[in-house]
Design an enzyme around this catalytic site. Structure first.
Site, PDB file in Angstrom:
ATOM      1  N   MET A   1      -1.139  41.659  42.196  1.00 44.65           N
ATOM      2  CA  MET A   1       0.212  41.600  42.774  1.00 44.65           C
ATOM      3  C   MET A   1       0.141  41.347  44.277  1.00 44.65           C
ATOM      4  O   MET A   1       1.126  41.551  44.991  1.00 44.65           O
ATOM      5  CB  MET A   1       0.961  42.899  42.487  1.00 44.65           C
ATOM      6  CG  MET A   1       1.167  43.106  40.991  1.00 44.65           C
ATOM      7  SD  MET A   1       2.506  44.240  40.626  1.00 44.65           S
ATOM      8  CE  MET A   1       1.899  45.723  41.402  1.00 44.65           C
TER       9      MET A   1
ATOM     10  N   HIS B   1      -7.214  43.912  48.560  1.00 48.32           N
ATOM     11  CA  HIS B   1      -8.190  44.746  49.264  1.00 48.32           C
ATOM     12  C   HIS B   1      -9.513  44.632  48.522  1.00 48.32           C
ATOM     13  O   HIS B   1      -9.616  43.873  47.544  1.00 48.32           O
ATOM     14  CB  HIS B   1      -7.695  46.196  49.371  1.00 48.32           C
ATOM     15  CG  HIS B   1      -7.272  46.797  48.061  1.00 48.32           C
ATOM     16  ND1 HIS B   1      -8.139  46.996  47.014  1.00 48.32           N
ATOM     17  CD2 HIS B   1      -6.064  47.223  47.619  1.00 48.32           C
ATOM     18  CE1 HIS B   1      -7.501  47.541  46.006  1.00 48.32           C
ATOM     19  NE2 HIS B   1      -6.216  47.674  46.332  1.00 48.32           N
TER      20      HIS B   1
ATOM     21  N   GLY C   1     -10.891  46.339  46.352  1.00 49.55           N
ATOM     22  CA  GLY C   1     -10.814  46.564  44.901  1.00 49.55           C
ATOM     23  C   GLY C   1     -10.563  45.250  44.173  1.00 49.55           C
ATOM     24  O   GLY C   1     -11.287  44.879  43.238  1.00 49.55           O
ATOM     25  N   HIS C   2      -9.548  44.510  44.642  1.00 49.23           N
ATOM     26  CA  HIS C   2      -9.253  43.208  44.032  1.00 49.23           C
ATOM     27  C   HIS C   2     -10.429  42.248  44.239  1.00 49.23           C
ATOM     28  O   HIS C   2     -10.810  41.505  43.337  1.00 49.23           O
ATOM     29  CB  HIS C   2      -8.021  42.572  44.689  1.00 49.23           C
ATOM     30  CG  HIS C   2      -6.782  43.405  44.649  1.00 49.23           C
ATOM     31  ND1 HIS C   2      -6.278  44.031  45.754  1.00 49.23           N
ATOM     32  CD2 HIS C   2      -5.943  43.689  43.639  1.00 49.23           C
ATOM     33  CE1 HIS C   2      -5.176  44.676  45.431  1.00 49.23           C
ATOM     34  NE2 HIS C   2      -4.939  44.497  44.149  1.00 49.23           N
TER      35      HIS C   2
ATOM     36  N   GLN D   1       8.018  45.537  36.676  1.00 48.40           N
ATOM     37  CA  GLN D   1       7.222  46.741  36.444  1.00 48.40           C
ATOM     38  C   GLN D   1       7.467  47.826  37.488  1.00 48.40           C
ATOM     39  O   GLN D   1       6.845  48.881  37.460  1.00 48.40           O
ATOM     40  CB  GLN D   1       5.738  46.410  36.340  1.00 48.40           C
ATOM     41  CG  GLN D   1       5.057  46.035  37.637  1.00 48.40           C
ATOM     42  CD  GLN D   1       3.652  45.527  37.377  1.00 48.40           C
ATOM     43  OE1 GLN D   1       3.458  44.445  36.843  1.00 48.40           O
ATOM     44  NE2 GLN D   1       2.644  46.310  37.748  1.00 48.40           N
TER      45      GLN D   1
ATOM     46  N   GLN E   1      -3.702  51.544  32.250  1.00 45.29           N
ATOM     47  CA  GLN E   1      -3.345  50.125  32.108  1.00 45.29           C
ATOM     48  C   GLN E   1      -4.421  49.388  31.298  1.00 45.29           C
ATOM     49  O   GLN E   1      -4.111  48.564  30.436  1.00 45.29           O
ATOM     50  CB  GLN E   1      -3.198  49.520  33.501  1.00 45.29           C
ATOM     51  CG  GLN E   1      -2.972  48.028  33.520  1.00 45.29           C
ATOM     52  CD  GLN E   1      -2.616  47.550  34.911  1.00 45.29           C
ATOM     53  OE1 GLN E   1      -1.470  47.649  35.338  1.00 45.29           O
ATOM     54  NE2 GLN E   1      -3.573  47.021  35.646  1.00 45.29           N
TER      55      GLN E   1
ATOM     56  N   SER F   1      -6.189  51.260  47.450  1.00 45.96           N
ATOM     57  CA  SER F   1      -4.890  50.962  46.861  1.00 45.96           C
ATOM     58  C   SER F   1      -4.026  50.321  47.932  1.00 45.96           C
ATOM     59  O   SER F   1      -4.119  50.672  49.114  1.00 45.96           O
ATOM     60  CB  SER F   1      -4.227  52.260  46.385  1.00 45.96           C
ATOM     61  OG  SER F   1      -2.851  52.046  46.175  1.00 45.96           O
TER      62      SER F   1
END
Ligand code: AMP
Length: 297
Positions: free
Chosen positions: A30, A34, A36-37, A61, A154, A186
Protein backbone atom coordinates in the site's frame (compact mmCIF):
# COMPACT_ATOMS: atom_id res chain seq x y z
CA UNK A 1 11.75 -0.01 -13.76
CA UNK A 2 8.57 0.48 -15.71
CA UNK A 3 5.53 2.13 -14.09
CA UNK A 4 2.11 0.95 -15.31
CA UNK A 5 -1.31 2.15 -14.23
CA UNK A 6 -3.81 -0.06 -15.99
CA UNK A 7 -4.51 -3.77 -15.95
CA UNK A 8 -4.04 -3.87 -19.73
CA UNK A 9 -0.56 -2.30 -19.43
CA UNK A 10 0.34 -4.65 -16.59
CA UNK A 11 -0.66 -7.71 -18.60
CA UNK A 12 1.14 -6.45 -21.71
CA UNK A 13 4.31 -5.86 -19.69
CA UNK A 14 4.19 -9.34 -18.15
CA UNK A 15 3.23 -11.21 -21.34
CA UNK A 16 6.77 -11.66 -22.75
CA UNK A 17 7.96 -12.95 -19.35
CA UNK A 18 5.12 -15.46 -19.22
CA UNK A 19 5.92 -16.62 -22.76
CA UNK A 20 9.59 -16.99 -21.79
CA UNK A 21 8.47 -18.96 -18.70
CA UNK A 22 10.17 -16.59 -16.29
CA UNK A 23 8.91 -16.94 -12.74
CA UNK A 24 6.63 -13.93 -12.16
CA UNK A 25 6.65 -12.55 -8.60
CA UNK A 26 4.15 -10.09 -7.19
CA UNK A 27 4.74 -8.04 -4.04
CA UNK A 28 1.51 -6.26 -3.03
CA UNK A 29 1.96 -3.06 -1.02
CA UNK A 30 0.00 0.00 0.00
CA UNK A 31 3.04 2.25 -0.33
CA UNK A 32 4.98 4.10 2.39
CA UNK A 33 7.66 1.52 1.69
CA UNK A 34 10.15 0.59 4.40
CA UNK A 35 12.71 -2.17 4.90
CA UNK A 36 9.90 -4.69 5.54
CA UNK A 37 8.50 -4.17 2.05
CA UNK A 38 11.97 -3.90 0.53
CA UNK A 39 12.97 -7.26 2.02
CA UNK A 40 10.09 -8.86 0.09
CA UNK A 41 11.17 -7.14 -3.14
CA UNK A 42 14.81 -8.13 -2.65
CA UNK A 43 13.81 -11.73 -1.96
CA UNK A 44 11.74 -11.77 -5.15
CA UNK A 45 14.67 -10.26 -7.09
CA UNK A 46 16.94 -13.04 -5.83
CA UNK A 47 14.51 -15.87 -6.55
CA UNK A 48 12.30 -14.93 -9.49
CA UNK A 49 12.61 -13.87 -13.09
CA UNK A 50 10.50 -10.75 -13.02
CA UNK A 51 9.42 -8.70 -10.01
CA UNK A 52 6.17 -6.74 -10.06
CA UNK A 53 5.33 -4.51 -7.09
CA UNK A 54 1.82 -3.20 -6.69
CA UNK A 55 1.30 0.15 -5.03
CA UNK A 56 -2.33 0.63 -4.14
CA UNK A 57 -3.72 2.26 -1.02
CA UNK A 58 -6.86 0.16 -0.88
CA UNK A 59 -9.63 2.31 0.59
CA UNK A 60 -11.97 -0.63 1.16
CA UNK A 61 -9.79 -2.23 3.84
CA UNK A 62 -9.69 0.84 6.06
CA UNK A 63 -12.34 0.77 8.73
CA UNK A 64 -11.31 4.19 10.05
CA UNK A 65 -11.44 7.07 7.61
CA UNK A 66 -8.86 9.00 9.63
CA UNK A 67 -6.45 6.06 9.33
CA UNK A 68 -6.78 6.19 5.52
CA UNK A 69 -6.47 9.97 5.44
CA UNK A 70 -3.27 10.13 7.44
CA UNK A 71 -1.66 7.16 5.66
CA UNK A 72 1.64 8.45 4.20
CA UNK A 73 1.56 8.78 0.37
CA UNK A 74 4.63 9.49 -1.73
CA UNK A 75 4.71 7.59 -5.01
CA UNK A 76 8.00 9.11 -6.21
CA UNK A 77 9.80 7.99 -3.09
CA UNK A 78 8.17 4.54 -3.17
CA UNK A 79 9.03 4.08 -6.85
CA UNK A 80 12.70 4.97 -6.23
CA UNK A 81 12.92 2.55 -3.29
CA UNK A 82 11.16 -0.28 -5.16
CA UNK A 83 13.48 0.16 -8.15
CA UNK A 84 16.60 0.20 -5.97
CA UNK A 85 15.42 -3.03 -4.28
CA UNK A 86 15.12 -4.72 -7.67
CA UNK A 87 11.54 -4.26 -8.90
CA UNK A 88 11.11 -4.49 -12.68
CA UNK A 89 7.58 -3.20 -12.75
CA UNK A 90 5.53 -0.91 -10.52
CA UNK A 91 1.78 -1.32 -10.88
CA UNK A 92 0.21 1.83 -9.42
CA UNK A 93 -3.43 1.84 -10.46
CA UNK A 94 -6.02 4.50 -9.64
CA UNK A 95 -8.95 3.67 -7.36
CA UNK A 96 -11.18 3.81 -10.48
CA UNK A 97 -9.01 1.25 -12.28
CA UNK A 98 -9.42 -1.19 -9.40
CA UNK A 99 -13.03 -0.33 -8.57
CA UNK A 100 -14.65 0.97 -11.76
CA UNK A 101 -18.21 2.29 -11.67
CA UNK A 102 -20.62 -0.58 -11.11
CA UNK A 103 -18.11 -2.68 -9.19
CA UNK A 104 -20.25 -5.08 -7.14
CA UNK A 105 -18.23 -8.17 -6.18
CA UNK A 106 -16.50 -9.04 -2.95
CA UNK A 107 -14.51 -12.03 -1.82
CA UNK A 108 -14.91 -13.11 1.78
CA UNK A 109 -13.10 -15.74 3.82
CA UNK A 110 -15.30 -16.82 6.70
CA UNK A 111 -14.23 -17.86 10.18
CA UNK A 112 -10.53 -17.01 10.09
CA UNK A 113 -11.36 -13.35 9.48
CA UNK A 114 -13.75 -13.05 12.40
CA UNK A 115 -11.18 -13.02 15.19
CA UNK A 116 -8.26 -10.76 16.13
CA UNK A 117 -7.84 -8.13 13.38
CA UNK A 118 -11.30 -8.94 11.99
CA UNK A 119 -12.93 -8.52 15.39
CA UNK A 120 -11.01 -5.32 16.10
CA UNK A 121 -11.38 -3.67 12.71
CA UNK A 122 -14.74 -5.01 11.54
CA UNK A 123 -15.62 -7.46 8.77
CA UNK A 124 -15.00 -4.85 6.07
CA UNK A 125 -11.26 -4.89 6.80
CA UNK A 126 -10.53 -8.45 5.70
CA UNK A 127 -13.25 -8.31 3.04
CA UNK A 128 -11.34 -5.37 1.59
CA UNK A 129 -8.04 -7.25 1.81
CA UNK A 130 -9.30 -10.52 0.32
CA UNK A 131 -11.17 -8.76 -2.47
CA UNK A 132 -8.21 -6.61 -3.50
CA UNK A 133 -5.71 -9.47 -3.21
CA UNK A 134 -7.94 -11.68 -5.37
CA UNK A 135 -8.15 -8.88 -7.91
CA UNK A 136 -4.38 -8.29 -7.89
CA UNK A 137 -3.75 -12.01 -8.38
CA UNK A 138 -6.19 -12.10 -11.31
CA UNK A 139 -4.69 -8.95 -12.80
CA UNK A 140 -1.05 -10.05 -12.64
CA UNK A 141 -1.42 -13.87 -12.64
CA UNK A 142 1.89 -14.25 -10.75
CA UNK A 143 3.59 -17.58 -10.06
CA UNK A 144 4.41 -16.47 -6.53
CA UNK A 145 3.22 -13.68 -4.25
CA UNK A 146 5.19 -12.55 -1.22
CA UNK A 147 3.67 -11.36 2.03
CA UNK A 148 5.19 -10.36 5.36
CA UNK A 149 4.73 -12.53 8.41
CA UNK A 150 4.28 -9.23 10.28
CA UNK A 151 0.62 -9.54 9.24
CA UNK A 152 0.37 -13.17 10.32
CA UNK A 153 -3.42 -13.41 10.24
CA UNK A 154 -3.47 -11.90 6.75
CA UNK A 155 -1.11 -14.65 5.56
CA UNK A 156 -3.32 -17.39 7.03
CA UNK A 157 -6.43 -15.82 5.45
CA UNK A 158 -4.77 -15.47 2.04
CA UNK A 159 -3.49 -19.04 2.07
CA UNK A 160 -7.08 -20.16 2.77
CA UNK A 161 -8.42 -17.94 -0.02
CA UNK A 162 -5.93 -19.24 -2.57
CA UNK A 163 -6.61 -22.84 -1.61
CA UNK A 164 -10.40 -22.42 -1.54
CA UNK A 165 -10.56 -20.66 -4.91
CA UNK A 166 -7.91 -22.90 -6.56
CA UNK A 167 -5.91 -19.84 -7.51
CA UNK A 168 -2.75 -20.99 -9.33
CA UNK A 169 -0.25 -19.04 -7.24
CA UNK A 170 2.24 -19.89 -4.49
CA UNK A 171 1.94 -17.78 -1.35
CA UNK A 172 5.17 -17.21 0.55
CA UNK A 173 5.47 -15.49 3.91
CA UNK A 174 8.79 -13.85 4.75
CA UNK A 175 10.07 -12.92 8.22
CA UNK A 176 9.18 -9.68 9.98
CA UNK A 177 11.83 -7.00 9.58
CA UNK A 178 12.50 -5.05 12.77
CA UNK A 179 14.14 -1.79 13.76
CA UNK A 180 17.50 -2.31 15.52
CA UNK A 181 15.72 -1.91 18.87
CA UNK A 182 13.19 -4.64 18.04
CA UNK A 183 10.07 -2.69 17.01
CA UNK A 184 8.51 -4.31 13.94
CA UNK A 185 8.75 -1.97 10.97
CA UNK A 186 5.42 -0.45 10.04
CA UNK A 187 4.27 2.54 8.06
CA UNK A 188 2.41 3.57 11.21
CA UNK A 189 5.58 3.86 13.33
CA UNK A 190 6.16 7.30 11.82
CA UNK A 191 2.94 8.47 13.50
CA UNK A 192 4.29 7.77 17.00
CA UNK A 193 5.57 10.64 19.14
CA UNK A 194 9.06 10.20 20.62
CA UNK A 195 7.55 9.13 23.95
CA UNK A 196 5.14 6.67 22.26
CA UNK A 197 7.93 5.31 20.07
CA UNK A 198 9.88 4.52 23.22
CA UNK A 199 6.86 2.96 24.98
CA UNK A 200 6.07 0.86 21.87
CA UNK A 201 9.19 -1.19 22.61
CA UNK A 202 7.04 -2.95 25.20
CA UNK A 203 5.43 -4.80 22.26
CA UNK A 204 8.52 -6.75 21.10
CA UNK A 205 9.52 -6.99 24.78
CA UNK A 206 6.18 -8.68 25.53
CA UNK A 207 6.84 -11.25 22.81
CA UNK A 208 10.32 -11.77 24.22
CA UNK A 209 8.91 -12.19 27.75
CA UNK A 210 6.71 -15.04 26.52
CA UNK A 211 9.60 -16.51 24.55
CA UNK A 212 11.80 -16.47 27.64
CA UNK A 213 9.12 -18.34 29.60
CA UNK A 214 9.08 -21.00 26.88
CA UNK A 215 12.86 -21.33 27.16
CA UNK A 216 12.43 -21.71 30.93
CA UNK A 217 10.08 -24.64 30.28
CA UNK A 218 6.65 -23.04 30.52
CA UNK A 219 4.04 -24.60 28.21
CA UNK A 220 0.71 -23.25 29.54
CA UNK A 221 -0.71 -20.72 27.06
CA UNK A 222 -2.39 -18.71 29.83
CA UNK A 223 0.95 -18.20 31.62
CA UNK A 224 2.75 -17.26 28.41
CA UNK A 225 0.02 -14.77 27.51
CA UNK A 226 0.10 -13.35 31.05
CA UNK A 227 3.85 -12.79 30.76
CA UNK A 228 3.28 -10.73 27.63
CA UNK A 229 0.37 -8.79 29.09
CA UNK A 230 2.34 -8.01 32.26
CA UNK A 231 5.18 -6.57 30.18
CA UNK A 232 2.73 -4.34 28.28
CA UNK A 233 1.06 -3.19 31.51
CA UNK A 234 4.47 -2.29 32.91
CA UNK A 235 4.69 0.30 30.12
CA UNK A 236 1.13 1.51 30.57
CA UNK A 237 -0.18 -0.29 27.47
CA UNK A 238 -3.53 -2.10 27.52
CA UNK A 239 -3.50 -4.67 24.70
CA UNK A 240 -6.51 -5.23 22.47
CA UNK A 241 -5.58 -8.87 22.37
CA UNK A 242 -2.69 -11.17 23.21
CA UNK A 243 -3.34 -14.77 22.28
CA UNK A 244 -1.47 -18.00 21.59
CA UNK A 245 -2.92 -19.79 18.59
CA UNK A 246 -2.25 -22.54 16.10
CA UNK A 247 -0.16 -20.93 13.29
CA UNK A 248 -2.29 -22.54 10.55
CA UNK A 249 -5.83 -22.38 11.92
CA UNK A 250 -5.57 -19.46 14.39
CA UNK A 251 -7.46 -21.62 16.90
CA UNK A 252 -6.45 -20.83 20.50
CA UNK A 253 -4.17 -23.42 22.07
CA UNK A 254 -4.02 -24.32 25.78
CA UNK A 255 -0.63 -25.97 25.88
CA UNK A 256 2.37 -25.39 23.68
CA UNK A 257 3.29 -28.76 22.24
CA UNK A 258 4.37 -27.71 18.74
CA UNK A 259 4.84 -24.29 17.15
CA UNK A 260 2.44 -21.66 18.50
CA UNK A 261 1.76 -18.21 17.13
CA UNK A 262 1.60 -15.46 19.73
CA UNK A 263 -0.43 -12.60 18.24
CA UNK A 264 -0.71 -9.18 19.79
CA UNK A 265 -2.38 -5.84 19.06
CA UNK A 266 -2.22 -2.68 21.12
CA UNK A 267 -2.74 1.03 20.75
CA UNK A 268 0.13 3.24 21.78
CA UNK A 269 -1.39 6.69 21.94
CA UNK A 270 -3.58 6.87 18.85
CA UNK A 271 -1.47 4.45 16.84
CA UNK A 272 -2.59 0.84 16.59
CA UNK A 273 0.30 -1.62 16.28
CA UNK A 274 0.33 -5.38 15.72
CA UNK A 275 3.10 -7.90 16.12
CA UNK A 276 3.54 -11.64 16.54
CA UNK A 277 6.10 -14.32 17.25
CA UNK A 278 6.28 -18.02 16.64
CA UNK A 279 7.10 -19.88 19.82
CA UNK A 280 8.64 -23.29 19.32
CA UNK A 281 9.35 -25.41 22.41
CA UNK A 282 12.64 -27.26 22.55
CA UNK A 283 12.41 -30.58 20.78
CA UNK A 284 9.21 -29.72 18.89
CA UNK A 285 9.28 -30.08 15.13
CA UNK A 286 10.08 -26.83 13.35
CA UNK A 287 7.20 -25.06 11.63
CA UNK A 288 6.91 -26.29 8.07
CA UNK A 289 6.95 -22.79 6.59
CA UNK A 290 9.45 -20.00 7.19
CA UNK A 291 8.06 -18.01 10.10
CA UNK A 292 9.49 -15.21 12.21
CA UNK A 293 11.09 -15.67 15.56
CA UNK A 294 13.88 -17.94 16.57
CA UNK A 295 13.44 -21.62 17.23
CA UNK A 296 13.97 -22.05 20.94
CA UNK A 297 16.80 -24.55 20.81
P1 AMP B 1 1.28 -3.00 3.52
O1 AMP B 1 1.82 -2.00 2.58
O2 AMP B 1 1.23 -2.56 4.94
O3 AMP B 1 -0.02 -3.63 3.03
O4 AMP B 1 2.32 -4.19 3.52
C1 AMP B 1 2.70 -4.82 2.32
C2 AMP B 1 3.39 -6.09 2.64
O5 AMP B 1 4.56 -5.82 3.41
C3 AMP B 1 2.52 -7.05 3.47
O6 AMP B 1 2.69 -8.37 3.00
C4 AMP B 1 3.08 -6.88 4.84
O7 AMP B 1 2.91 -8.02 5.67
C5 AMP B 1 4.55 -6.65 4.55
N1 AMP B 1 5.21 -6.02 5.67
C6 AMP B 1 4.81 -4.92 6.36
N2 AMP B 1 5.65 -4.67 7.38
C7 AMP B 1 6.60 -5.64 7.35
C8 AMP B 1 7.73 -5.95 8.17
N3 AMP B 1 8.08 -5.20 9.21
N4 AMP B 1 8.46 -7.03 7.84
C9 AMP B 1 8.14 -7.81 6.78
N5 AMP B 1 7.08 -7.58 5.97
C10 AMP B 1 6.31 -6.51 6.27
Amino acid sequence: MMVVRTVAELRAALRPHRTAQHSIALVPTMGALHEGHLSLIRHARAHDGVVAVSLFLNPSQFNERSDLERYPRNERRDAALAEAAGADLLFAPSVEEVYPPGFATSVEVLGLTERFEGAARGSEHFRGVTTVVTKLLCMALPDVTYFGQKDAQQVVVIRRLVEDLNLPVRIEALPTVREPDGLAMSSRNALLSAEERHRALAIPAALDAARERVIAGERAASTLVEAGVARLHASGIEPEYVSLVDPDTLEPIDTLTGAGLLVLAARVGHVRLIDNAVLVPQGAPNPRRPLPGKALA
